[in-house]
Enzyme design. Structure first.
Site, PDB file in Angstrom:
ATOM      1  N   LYS A   1       1.001  -1.194   0.095  1.00  0.00           N
ATOM      2  CA  LYS A   1      -0.020   0.142   0.031  1.00  0.00           C
ATOM      3  C   LYS A   1       0.884   1.246   0.145  1.00  0.00           C
ATOM      4  CE  LYS A   1      -3.289   2.740   2.872  1.00  0.00           C
ATOM      5  NZ  LYS A   1      -4.019   2.627   4.249  1.00  0.00           N
TER       6      LYS A   1
ATOM      7  N   ASP B   1      -2.482  10.357   4.008  1.00  0.00           N
ATOM      8  CA  ASP B   1      -3.812   9.606   4.119  1.00  0.00           C
ATOM      9  C   ASP B   1      -4.625  10.847   5.002  1.00  0.00           C
ATOM     10  OD1 ASP B   1      -6.275   8.300   4.246  1.00  0.00           O
ATOM     11  OD2 ASP B   1      -5.680   6.963   5.479  1.00  0.00           O
TER      12      ASP B   1
ATOM     13  N   LYS C   1      -9.809  12.903   8.267  1.00  0.00           N
ATOM     14  CA  LYS C   1      -9.356  12.556   9.781  1.00  0.00           C
ATOM     15  C   LYS C   1      -9.292  13.617  10.537  1.00  0.00           C
ATOM     16  CE  LYS C   1      -6.717   8.615   8.365  1.00  0.00           C
ATOM     17  NZ  LYS C   1      -7.218   7.403   8.917  1.00  0.00           N
TER      18      LYS C   1
ATOM     19  N   ASP D   1       1.594   5.997   5.663  1.00  0.00           N
ATOM     20  CA  ASP D   1       0.560   5.154   5.138  1.00  0.00           C
ATOM     21  C   ASP D   1       1.208   4.540   3.819  1.00  0.00           C
ATOM     22  OD1 ASP D   1      -1.879   3.955   5.543  1.00  0.00           O
ATOM     23  OD2 ASP D   1      -2.928   5.641   4.454  1.00  0.00           O
TER      24      ASP D   1
ATOM     25  N   GLU E   1      -9.537   3.788   2.203  1.00  0.00           N
ATOM     26  CA  GLU E   1      -8.852   3.993   0.734  1.00  0.00           C
ATOM     27  C   GLU E   1      -7.846   2.966   0.419  1.00  0.00           C
ATOM     28  OE1 GLU E   1      -7.620   5.589   3.162  1.00  0.00           O
ATOM     29  OE2 GLU E   1      -5.291   4.814   3.111  1.00  0.00           O
TER      30      GLU E   1
ATOM     31  N   ARG F   1      -7.913  -0.142   0.684  1.00  0.00           N
ATOM     32  CA  ARG F   1      -8.314  -1.505   0.282  1.00  0.00           C
ATOM     33  C   ARG F   1      -8.937  -1.044  -1.271  1.00  0.00           C
ATOM     34  NH1 ARG F   1     -12.808  -1.594   4.596  1.00  0.00           N
ATOM     35  NH2 ARG F   1     -11.127  -0.732   5.692  1.00  0.00           N
TER      36      ARG F   1
HETATM   37  N1  BES Z   1      -4.249   4.407   6.731  1.00  0.00           N
HETATM   38  C1  BES Z   1      -5.440   4.243   7.726  1.00  0.00           C
HETATM   39  C2  BES Z   1      -5.268   3.061   8.625  1.00  0.00           C
HETATM   40  C3  BES Z   1      -4.286   3.367   9.885  1.00  0.00           C
HETATM   41  C4  BES Z   1      -4.815   3.828  11.078  1.00  0.00           C
HETATM   42  C5  BES Z   1      -2.983   3.133   9.780  1.00  0.00           C
HETATM   43  C6  BES Z   1      -3.976   4.231  12.202  1.00  0.00           C
HETATM   44  C7  BES Z   1      -2.188   3.451  10.750  1.00  0.00           C
HETATM   45  C8  BES Z   1      -2.783   4.005  11.956  1.00  0.00           C
HETATM   46  C9  BES Z   1      -6.636   3.565   6.716  1.00  0.00           C
HETATM   47  O1  BES Z   1      -6.755   4.074   5.396  1.00  0.00           O
HETATM   48  C10 BES Z   1      -8.053   3.811   7.462  1.00  0.00           C
HETATM   49  O2  BES Z   1      -8.095   5.267   7.594  1.00  0.00           O
HETATM   50  N2  BES Z   1      -8.884   3.077   7.840  1.00  0.00           N
HETATM   51  C11 BES Z   1      -9.911   3.386   8.613  1.00  0.00           C
HETATM   52  C12 BES Z   1     -10.959   2.366   7.873  1.00  0.00           C
HETATM   53  C13 BES Z   1     -12.284   2.792   8.372  1.00  0.00           C
HETATM   54  C14 BES Z   1     -12.868   3.975   7.659  1.00  0.00           C
HETATM   55  C15 BES Z   1     -13.395   1.669   7.939  1.00  0.00           C
HETATM   56  C16 BES Z   1      -9.726   3.071   9.988  1.00  0.00           C
HETATM   57  O3  BES Z   1      -8.982   2.377  10.495  1.00  0.00           O
HETATM   58  O4  BES Z   1     -10.335   4.146  10.694  1.00  0.00           O
HETATM   59 ZN    ZN Z   2      -5.026   4.699   4.751  1.00  0.00          ZN
HETATM   60 MN    MN Z   3      -7.670   6.057   5.494  1.00  0.00          MN
END
Ligand code: BES
Ligand code: ZN
Ligand code: MN
Length: 495
Positions: free
Chosen positions: A253, A258, A265, A276, A337, A339
């Site tokens: 990835k 992000d 966020k 990320d 994003e 996935r």
């Molecule tokens: N890059 C994040 C996941 C992440 C979170 C990595 C904290 C490292 C530390 C990913 O893109 C994301 O935002 N995932 C969301 C998914 C949700 C919207 C279903 C998450 O984990 O909150």
């Molecule tokens: Zn992410």
């Molecule tokens: Mn994300």
């Protein structure tokens, strides 16, 4: 840092000139007549030192020893894990000193073999790594040379070489994941890959927005469309095996930043979302190590790289896009994003007729909640592949933990408006993300590593860890068929 492997007897160690001599002290009894053994025996007897992993005792110009300083480093029972902690603690203590030339003695350690020598080399490199790319005055790295002293070269050589090769891969992964997003754009990431393409056995190809559109990667493009930075799809190839041998494909990835997109966020700690692309960094690092180790197998690396930004042109919650596989996706949350970029890379991987595909991604916060920073999440529908990856995690001390993939977890991904939604509810978030990916991985044995918790450390030690490069390299080395001919010899293949 330069590493050298040497056989030394306890007596010779006392005569080795260096700025610091690190002596690992395990459970063995110190009965030798040499000055180092006497020092260790005395300190233990006086209870000024114990062999617990991580414990240190410093001595300055001790009599009968040529080294300026001696560091006794407790290594507990001498297990590989304890060797790692001991070396890490000792090297970290020397990081801010004047010491340039270190002799690290593993002589007499019960398990001074392949695995502990490798762990020692890796721990040295790890403990002394300093990030300096975006500092105006780069930190001067005083530590330049580490001589690893062992009792037998025969049992240590392979582990030593592997450690040195691996440490270069880990350092590269740490470097790129640490870089701020404005110094690690998709374009810069592709340039770093191109540099790797110059190493022996490597080829690198980079696709831009036009080529990606032509391939029909509508899901990947949807994530990239909110950013001014053009996306890159990076294809790395390492050809160490025969022409007809099916490759292992690694997919990283590569979200270089992000923000969450329109599903933005919160501000706190958003800076950390520069990592990320930790999955991408681990793929680059693994290829760097492959260039050193030259195993007899074929590996493909795929990196979908882009930013996830909010913008007037950004993808919106509820938008439906068509992935390269033809499946339509309702993007209910633009922050899910990872996935969306990975699914198109998974479909792209089909063209290599791979024997296995492993994707590596900082995919979910839910995985951080589930497993913390100790173990990466491992998901796989293929038993053999899952076992190989778990074993590689154990042998490299870069642990992972198998998570379930029951079909019931996919229920929440159902939607009236597309073939699949990109998010389910909050429950089991790491698993539902994996279930989404699994829909695109039906044509080959597949595994997914969620490294959101393990690729990065927050707090005082804030920064990237270089994980899971050790796991991936051990996994790949284990994929080399012993009966096959060795990798073609190339000049300059070793550093
Ligand atoms: N890059 C994040 C996941 C992440 C979170 C990595 C904290 C490292 C530390 C990913 O893109 C994301 O935002 N995932 C969301 C998914 C949700 C919207 C279903 C998450 O984990 O909150
Ligand atoms: Zn992410
Ligand atoms: Mn994300």
């Amino acid at each position: 840092m330069d590493f050298e492997l040497k056989t030394l007897t306890p007596a010779r160690i006392c005569a080795e000139k260096c700025d610091a001599l690190i002596v690992l002290v395990g459970a063995e009894t110190w009965t030798g007549a040499d000055a180092v053994s006497a020092l260790a025996a005395l300190a233990i007897k006086a209870e000024d030192f114990e062999n617990k992993a991580g414990k240190l005792l410093n001595a300055y110009r001790p009599p009968g020893i040529a080294a300026t300083r001696v560091l006794l480093a407790g290594a507990g029972d001498g297990s590989v894990k304890n060797v790692r902690s001991a070396v890490h603690a000792a090297m970290a203590a020397l990081k801010t000193t004047n010491v340039r030339h270190v002799v690290l003695s593993l002589v007499g350690m019960a398990a001074a073999d392949h695995a502990s020598v490798r762990a020692a080399v890796l721990a040295c490199a790890d403990a002394t790594y300093v990030y300096s790319t975006t500092k105006s005055k780069p930190a001067v790295q005083k530590l330049q040379r580490v001589v690893v002293a062992v009792s037998s070269l025969a049992s240590s050589r392979a582990g030593f070489d592997k450690g040195v090769g691996l440490s270069k891969g880990v350092a590269l992964a740490r470097e790129w994941a640490n870089r701020p997003a404005n110094h690690a754009t998709p374009t810069l990431l592709a340039q770093a890959a191109k540099e790797l393409g110059k190493l022996p056995g490597m080829r690198v190809e980079v696709l831009g927005p036009k080529e990606v559109a032509k391939l029909g990667m509508g899901s990947f493009m949807a994530v990239a469309q909110g950013s001014e930075e053009p996306l890159r799809f990076i294809v790395l190839r390492y050809d160490g095996g025969t022409r007809t041998e099916a490759p292992v494909v690694l997919i990283g990835k590569g979200i270089t930043f992000d923000t969450g997109g329109i599903s933005i966020k919160p501000a706190a700690e958003m800076d950390e979302m520069k990592y990320d692309m930790g999955g991408a960094a681990s793929v680059l690092g693994t290829f760097r190590a492959l260039a050193e180790l030259q195993p007899a197998l074929n590996v493909v690396g795929l990196i979908p790289a882009c930013e996830n930004m909010p913008d007037g042109r950004a993808v919106k919650p509820g938008d439906v896009v068509t992935s390269m596989s033809g499946q339509t996706i309702e993007i209910l949350n633009t922050d899910a994003e990872g996935r969306l970029v990975l699914c198109d890379a998974l479909t792209y991987a089909e063209r290599f007729k791979p024997r296995a595909v492993v994707d590596i991604a900082t995919l979910t916060g839910a995985c951080v909640i589930a497993l913390g920073g100790v173990r990466s999440g491992l998901f796989s529908s293929d038993e053999a592949l899952a076992q190989s990856l778990a074993a590689a995690g154990d042998s490299s001390l870069d642990l992972c933990w198998r998570m379930p993939l029951d079909d019931e977890y996919a229920e929440g991904l159902k939607t009236h408006f597309a073939d699949v939604a990109n998010v389910a509810g909050r429950a089991g978030g790491a698993i539902t993300a994996a279930k989404f990916l699994q829909r695109f991985a039906g044509k080959f044995p597949w595994a997914h590593l969620d490294i959101a918790g393990t690729a990065w450390k927050s707090g005082t030690a804030k920064g990237s860890t270089g994980r899971p490069v050790p796991l991936l390299v051990d996994f790949l080395m284990g994929q080399v068929q012993p009966a096959r001919p060795a990798a073609r010899k190339r000049s300059g293949s070793r550093a």
